[in-house]
Design an enzyme around this catalytic site. Sequence first.
Site, PDB file in Angstrom:
ATOM      1  CB  ILE A  45      -0.993   0.020   1.187  1.00 38.96           C
ATOM      2  CG1 ILE A  45      -0.265  -0.116   2.526  1.00 38.96           C
ATOM      3  CG2 ILE A  45      -2.032  -1.071   1.043  1.00 38.96           C
ATOM      4  CD1 ILE A  45      -1.204  -0.069   3.727  1.00 38.96           C
ATOM      5  CG  ASP A  46       0.037   4.160  -2.861  1.00 36.85           C
ATOM      6  OD1 ASP A  46       0.751   3.314  -3.418  1.00 36.85           O
ATOM      7  OD2 ASP A  46      -0.967   4.670  -3.375  1.00 36.85           O
ATOM      8  CE  LYS A  47       6.115   9.504   3.085  1.00 39.35           C
ATOM      9  NZ  LYS A  47       6.952  10.629   2.587  1.00 39.35           N
TER      10      LYS A  47
END
Length: 307
Positions: free
Chosen positions: A138-140
């Site tokens: 999952i993205d930052k």
Amino acid sequence: MDENILFVNAEESVERIDALLARTIDQFSRSAIQKLIEDGNVLCQGKPVKKNRKTAPGECYEIRLPELQEIDLLPQDIPLNICFEDQDVIVINKPRGMVVHPAPGHPDHTLVNALLFHCGDSLSGIGGERRPGIVHRIDKDTSGLLIVAKNDEAHQFLSAQLSDHSLFREYEAIARGGFREDSGTVDAPIGRHPSDRKKMAVTPKNSRNAVTHWEVLARYSGYTHIRCRLETGRTHQIRVHMAHIGHPLLGDYTYGAPSPEKGLEGQCLHARRLSFVHPSTGERMTIECPLPDYFQDILARLGNEIK
């Protein structure tokens, strides 16, 4: 130099060779592609090409790719919010702002660094040394649940579920604007953006199918609280799909507003629910985590719901 050989066929349209390869080969930037060309590692009919070469329909290019240099990973004592753990899997509630694995610009203090400290040698190596145990990312700036494999058998089992869509992932988000319907599906292929290599886009070229199911949870003035269920797992899928239908996520400056909204930097997106078949027991497990403080604060600031 250790090499992997790729073959890329030119399409009907005529374009510069570096543009074609940068659009086709995900792991290299355009500048990296240009260096490959300058070093004589891109050939057509056995001869090196120049970076300003124009492609011709039907041409086949041979690309000699140097192996990616592995990053030395350092175990770091970083607190983890563990929702479940046994001998096969560990499910983490990742905080917003934490990068999942080391990359240029983020060499340490990532989730992988924390996992190496917590798990020691008990992590799958199938994902390569850069991503020990990581089944999906999952993205930052996306918070929430992420599943990690603690052995190779578990990794293979979970990856198969990811491929056949039996590993369910549900997210909650705040999107801009009001939705006319209460629920719907975005079925639109996603690939690399044709002109910005840092972005993804809905595009018919060099793309993969992508399906996102969405449902309205609450309506506010100018914004909507939604739930999204992924049928596929493309890079930035929810962010790209919501922007595609005219409802970019609150705080998403890559695909949405160019300036800060509600004091939020980064998309308001939380992986709230995860469901998978356990690799050893064969039982389906469902794990949920609450909305984080930043998400609840934004909801409170949006005011009264519109009924």
